[in-house]
Design a protein around this motif. Structure first.
Motif, PDB file in Angstrom:
ATOM      1  N   LEU B  65       0.802  -1.349   0.067  1.00  0.00           N
ATOM      2  CA  LEU B  65       0.052   0.067  -0.053  1.00  0.00           C
ATOM      3  C   LEU B  65       0.955   1.336   0.050  1.00  0.00           C
ATOM      4  O   LEU B  65       0.657   2.308  -0.620  1.00  0.00           O
ATOM      5  N   ALA B  66       2.102   1.099   0.510  1.00  0.00           N
ATOM      6  CA  ALA B  66       3.033   2.247   0.443  1.00  0.00           C
ATOM      7  C   ALA B  66       3.286   2.631  -0.976  1.00  0.00           C
ATOM      8  O   ALA B  66       3.431   3.651  -1.529  1.00  0.00           O
ATOM      9  N   ALA B  67       3.557   1.513  -1.716  1.00  0.00           N
ATOM     10  CA  ALA B  67       4.092   1.599  -2.839  1.00  0.00           C
ATOM     11  C   ALA B  67       2.747   2.306  -3.568  1.00  0.00           C
ATOM     12  O   ALA B  67       2.821   3.189  -4.785  1.00  0.00           O
ATOM     13  N   PHE B  68       1.619   1.772  -3.488  1.00  0.00           N
ATOM     14  CA  PHE B  68       0.276   2.367  -4.121  1.00  0.00           C
ATOM     15  C   PHE B  68       0.240   3.696  -3.685  1.00  0.00           C
ATOM     16  O   PHE B  68       0.036   4.666  -4.846  1.00  0.00           O
ATOM     17  N   HIS B  69       0.364   4.354  -2.675  1.00  0.00           N
ATOM     18  CA  HIS B  69       0.558   5.571  -2.289  1.00  0.00           C
ATOM     19  C   HIS B  69       1.625   6.378  -2.951  1.00  0.00           C
ATOM     20  O   HIS B  69       1.153   7.747  -3.599  1.00  0.00           O
ATOM     21  N   VAL B  70       2.529   5.956  -3.039  1.00  0.00           N
ATOM     22  CA  VAL B  70       3.655   6.725  -3.788  1.00  0.00           C
ATOM     23  C   VAL B  70       3.055   6.946  -5.281  1.00  0.00           C
ATOM     24  O   VAL B  70       3.262   8.070  -5.834  1.00  0.00           O
ATOM     25  N   ILE B  71       2.658   5.734  -5.848  1.00  0.00           N
ATOM     26  CA  ILE B  71       2.355   5.840  -7.240  1.00  0.00           C
ATOM     27  C   ILE B  71       1.015   6.858  -7.318  1.00  0.00           C
ATOM     28  O   ILE B  71       1.080   7.650  -8.338  1.00  0.00           O
ATOM     29  N   PHE B  72       0.177   6.729  -6.439  1.00  0.00           N
ATOM     30  CA  PHE B  72      -1.117   7.579  -6.496  1.00  0.00           C
ATOM     31  C   PHE B  72      -0.763   9.024  -6.260  1.00  0.00           C
ATOM     32  O   PHE B  72      -1.170   9.886  -7.087  1.00  0.00           O
ATOM     33  N   GLY B  73       0.032   9.125  -5.310  1.00  0.00           N
ATOM     34  CA  GLY B  73       0.213  10.773  -5.017  1.00  0.00           C
ATOM     35  C   GLY B  73       0.758  11.489  -6.138  1.00  0.00           C
ATOM     36  O   GLY B  73       0.538  12.650  -6.279  1.00  0.00           O
ATOM     37  N   LYS B  74       1.589  10.742  -7.141  1.00  0.00           N
ATOM     38  CA  LYS B  74       2.057  11.391  -8.290  1.00  0.00           C
ATOM     39  C   LYS B  74       1.158  12.019  -9.209  1.00  0.00           C
ATOM     40  O   LYS B  74       1.154  12.891  -9.953  1.00  0.00           O
ATOM     41  N   THR B  75      -0.007  11.151  -9.310  1.00  0.00           N
ATOM     42  CA  THR B  75      -0.988  11.430 -10.259  1.00  0.00           C
ATOM     43  C   THR B  75      -1.978  12.716  -9.662  1.00  0.00           C
ATOM     44  O   THR B  75      -2.547  13.199 -10.269  1.00  0.00           O
ATOM     45  N   VAL B  76      -1.872  13.012  -8.397  1.00  0.00           N
ATOM     46  CA  VAL B  76      -2.969  14.138  -7.698  1.00  0.00           C
ATOM     47  C   VAL B  76      -2.977  15.149  -8.494  1.00  0.00           C
ATOM     48  O   VAL B  76      -3.971  16.069  -9.159  1.00  0.00           O
ATOM     49  N   PRO B  77      -1.570  16.088  -8.766  1.00  0.00           N
ATOM     50  CA  PRO B  77      -1.601  17.407  -9.579  1.00  0.00           C
ATOM     51  C   PRO B  77      -2.108  17.172 -10.821  1.00  0.00           C
ATOM     52  O   PRO B  77      -2.682  18.343 -11.310  1.00  0.00           O
ATOM     53  N   ASP B  78      -2.065  16.115 -11.462  1.00  0.00           N
ATOM     54  CA  ASP B  78      -2.561  15.866 -12.903  1.00  0.00           C
ATOM     55  C   ASP B  78      -4.092  15.323 -12.966  1.00  0.00           C
ATOM     56  O   ASP B  78      -4.650  15.709 -14.083  1.00  0.00           O
ATOM     57  N   VAL B  79      -4.512  14.629 -12.056  1.00  0.00           N
ATOM     58  CA  VAL B  79      -5.879  13.728 -12.175  1.00  0.00           C
ATOM     59  C   VAL B  79      -6.631  14.650 -11.359  1.00  0.00           C
ATOM     60  O   VAL B  79      -7.899  14.858 -11.595  1.00  0.00           O
ATOM     61  N   SER B  80      -6.413  14.875  -9.959  1.00  0.00           N
ATOM     62  CA  SER B  80      -7.676  15.235  -9.146  1.00  0.00           C
ATOM     63  C   SER B  80      -7.232  16.365  -8.414  1.00  0.00           C
ATOM     64  O   SER B  80      -8.031  16.734  -7.304  1.00  0.00           O
ATOM     65  N   LEU B  81      -6.590  17.406  -8.992  1.00  0.00           N
ATOM     66  CA  LEU B  81      -6.693  18.642  -8.254  1.00  0.00           C
ATOM     67  C   LEU B  81      -7.923  19.324  -8.241  1.00  0.00           C
ATOM     68  O   LEU B  81      -8.159  20.119  -7.137  1.00  0.00           O
TER      69      LEU B  81
END
Lengths: 343, 343, 343
Positions: B65-81
């Motif tokens: 889940l830590a791996a998932f969070h790192v990968i997910f976190g990078k998408t936030v500025p482009d996908v979910s801001l």
């Protein structure tokens, strides 16, 4: 079949029984950094590889109390999940420093059992051993806790109370291999006081205080994989307070004791300890120490100092007990330990 | 030219577009220690190098889940801001364990677009891929979010809704190379229950609870470099509350599920997930699970268990939805995942 | 003999005196992970070994400000324990990146002394140097603080006020050996703006905000072994508030400035800095920047940008001082620094 762990009750322990505790743990620079982030820890030997190497060690070990917490944390699901009280510690010795990359696990042997006269609880004595990935003993200590009975009608076991030393003899302390304080740098360590500057009976007020936050004690306690509900779940106690893990207070007080005991570098013995009163978020923890004994060791330049470390949440320093012999209500911790200090 | 990132709006996405997300991240023992400090995580394979090595891996990986969070976190500025809601997850698979020293980055492909009938928002479907420093896929998953339009008059794109599996077939799960549970140590893992001890439909109350603090969820969310304002800025929402990152609840619930599912070691599939209600500081998170499926895998001694993991902030366990079919107001998370468990 | 450190008073400093500060510190991936957990830091060169290697470095260094905090923290017991105010910084230069495994220590030379006209306090100027385990200078900077006198009747020393540069000349900045931005990946870095996209006088509102928690600033401040009471002990100040370490605000503002200055990668110069108003738990920190200067360097593709970084706790961006010339009450920090940016 119920899948969750209900914990052991008093009648589940047998004299001589050995419990292998779950979830081994590999420690790294992360645990070390977190220890320094959670406590105002400044003892140089645990802060600097260079300082530790100048003291004859391969590098800076994980703080001795961090090793203790990791080893202790593993015992909680088996020993203290149904504990009413953590009654005492004795005969604790650190045998080997723990370094980043080491994997720790714990086992406990039941060495004493005594049902209380109320028939509802009993005292369980265990000798816990922490082992590394090479099956070497890293530390061991005796702890006794009061545990609930599941079934009040369960027969009482034969009472066996182990004979425990009041204090470890200085000659029984294990000095880490290669340790030397022959070229000890007092300037880098932070204070000029060597063992001969301390006298038995001397008391030191460590002056500094830290106000405790919920987030911090939970982060610390989880790091040691101690997951007792009472530390984390604000709905668990009727008063809505989260009880702070006693080990958090131990580490806080020890770190505060740097100011006056900067050269009490390595903890090698745990003679006794009492969590005198509970600690809660918002308490401001301060500490004072009393020199109980002083001894030489076989290592070059290395002496041993036996200290009483008292953590408080208010009041004046040097107050330990009231006239009734009970701990002052401001006293959180009364710990008796041996540390190594340059002669 | 404005220098700050306003985020993408609905009309900024095109079907088939690939977004390479910023700020690659090297993980270390520090991330691993922090994961254990922030969540009551005790699964042995993520705690002990020795345990992981006995399971055929080179060492203990960073929590899935830590791996998932790192990968997910990078998408936030482009996908979910500018997202109004995080609507769902599907087809998530972990392809490779992540070890200290690995560097992760993320890319997302837009695989679906559907303007809402109100004309003000639309749903964007992306397939996100996490890659390591060798450009190997570490995990991938589909996520869909509701995003605001910048210009209400912008024309609606052609509606394309991707066909997504309700659940990953057990035969499509990727088993880490070399993994074996042939010599699995149930004592060190913490529980005796193997896959055959679980039955489809079985429900497990994980009993323990953790009361959430602002400092903790912010530390966690920042660690994954997810910097969405709403998690950090108490002045952002009219009610002055900081919305807790849904991934914090996922990790908290998963860690709590150790108690009853200690042997559900590695997460390999994310079938579905819904953040049913928002979580705020002060909530006490508890969790329960339901066994949805059981399967064999090709690896020695390794089975797969499909679980529903439900996080709650109160109420009784095993309550998911009301009579109206809506999530119970106490339900925070409804997650459907595959984990690997000894047969 | 009193064992605890009372700190130095004004009359304890002599011009030309060198103070070797205590408690060297080895940093690891743990400090790096904690820095990212405590601040929304996303500059790619400090996040990814691969990105740093593509920039000609052996790996991702510890954040420049983390190195500063470690070096600064060591000076607190000797320089600012009895300080009334931290008055300013000048001539700060980073000479070498710090990597996991490096051990840092600090020394300070007293370069100026000036008793105040009230006779109760004086200003002490020190040039502090951070050194690594190879005795190489990692950074140096000048700081001046107002310190209490122990004895009001102690004679005033000769007044010596050092001549300090208002700003480091771009040609005096130390560029890390091997650094190149010739193949800089703007996509992975997070923003397309290169040095030529910025103009002198340009102001950038960094938009994001973080509400400060007690637990977080204490964890951060302890990590740098800065143990000044005022940051930790809620009983120390009459108002019961814990003053937040000024460096916490510096790091928070710098991390927030990623949004608009993602390519201002390495900090190499600290020209000036003022902690304009105190910061307390509950304040929501935001930041804005102003471009003060732009310069070339000798390294391939590497330019330098001089920035004013202002942290606020409310109000509109770009407000620095009132009509009376005093800092606006919402301004927490006014920092003037040089960073390296791709041309």
């Amino acid at each position: 079949m119920a899948k969750t762990n209900p914990g052991r009750f008093f009648e589940d322990y047998q004299l001589g029984q050995t419990i292998e505790h779950a979830v081994p743990r590999t420690v790294s620079g992360g645990e070390r950094a977190l220890y320094h982030a959670l406590y105002p820890a400044r003892h140089a030997l645990y802060s600097s590889d260079a300082f530790a190497q100048a003291s004859g060690l391969p590098g800076s070990p994980i703080d001795d109390l961090a090793a203790f917490h990791v080893i202790f944390g593993k015992t909680v699901p088996d020993v203290s999940l149904n504990a009413v009280a953590n009654l005492g510690y004795a005969e604790g010795r650190w045998h080997l420093p723990v370094y980043a990359g080491d994997t720790l696990r714990s086992t406990s042997e039941v060495i004493g059992l005594k049902q209380n006269s109320n028939g509802k609880t009993g005292v369980v004595y265990v000798r816990t051993r922490g082992l590394n990935q090479r099956d070497e003993t890293v530390m061991d200590y005796v702890r006794w806790v009061m545990v609930r009975k599941r079934d009040i009608d369960a027969p009482a076991p034969e009472t066996v109370v182990p004979t425990l030393s009041k204090s470890i003899a200085a000659s029984d302390l294990v000095i880490p291999q290669g340790l030397t304080f022959a070229d000890y740098n007092f300037t880098l360590a932070g204070e000029p006081h060597r063992l001969s500057d301390y006298t038995i009976g001397e008391q030191i007020d460590h002056v500094d205080g830290v106000t405790i936050e919920e987030a911090e004690h939970m982060i610390a306690t989880r790091l040691w994989q101690n997951t007792a509900k009472v530390h984390f779940d604000a709905t668990f106690r009727p008063d809505g307070q989260r009880l702070i893990y006693g080990g958090h207070v131990i580490s806080m007080a020890r770190a505060l004791s740097f100011n006056g005991l900067a050269n009490a570098q390595m903890i090698v013995g745990l003679n006794a300890g009492a969590h005198a009163n509970p600690c809660f978020s918002g308490d401001t923890v301060k500490a004072w120490s009393e020199v109980l004994d002083i001894a030489e060791t076989s290592a070059p330049g290395v002496g041993a100092i036996r200290l009483r470390l008292v953590a408080t949440k208010g009041g004046a320093p040097f107050v330990l007990r009231g006239e009734d012999g009970k701990y002052d209500p401001n006293v959180l911790l009364d710990l008796d330990y041996w540390a190594l200090m340059p002669l």
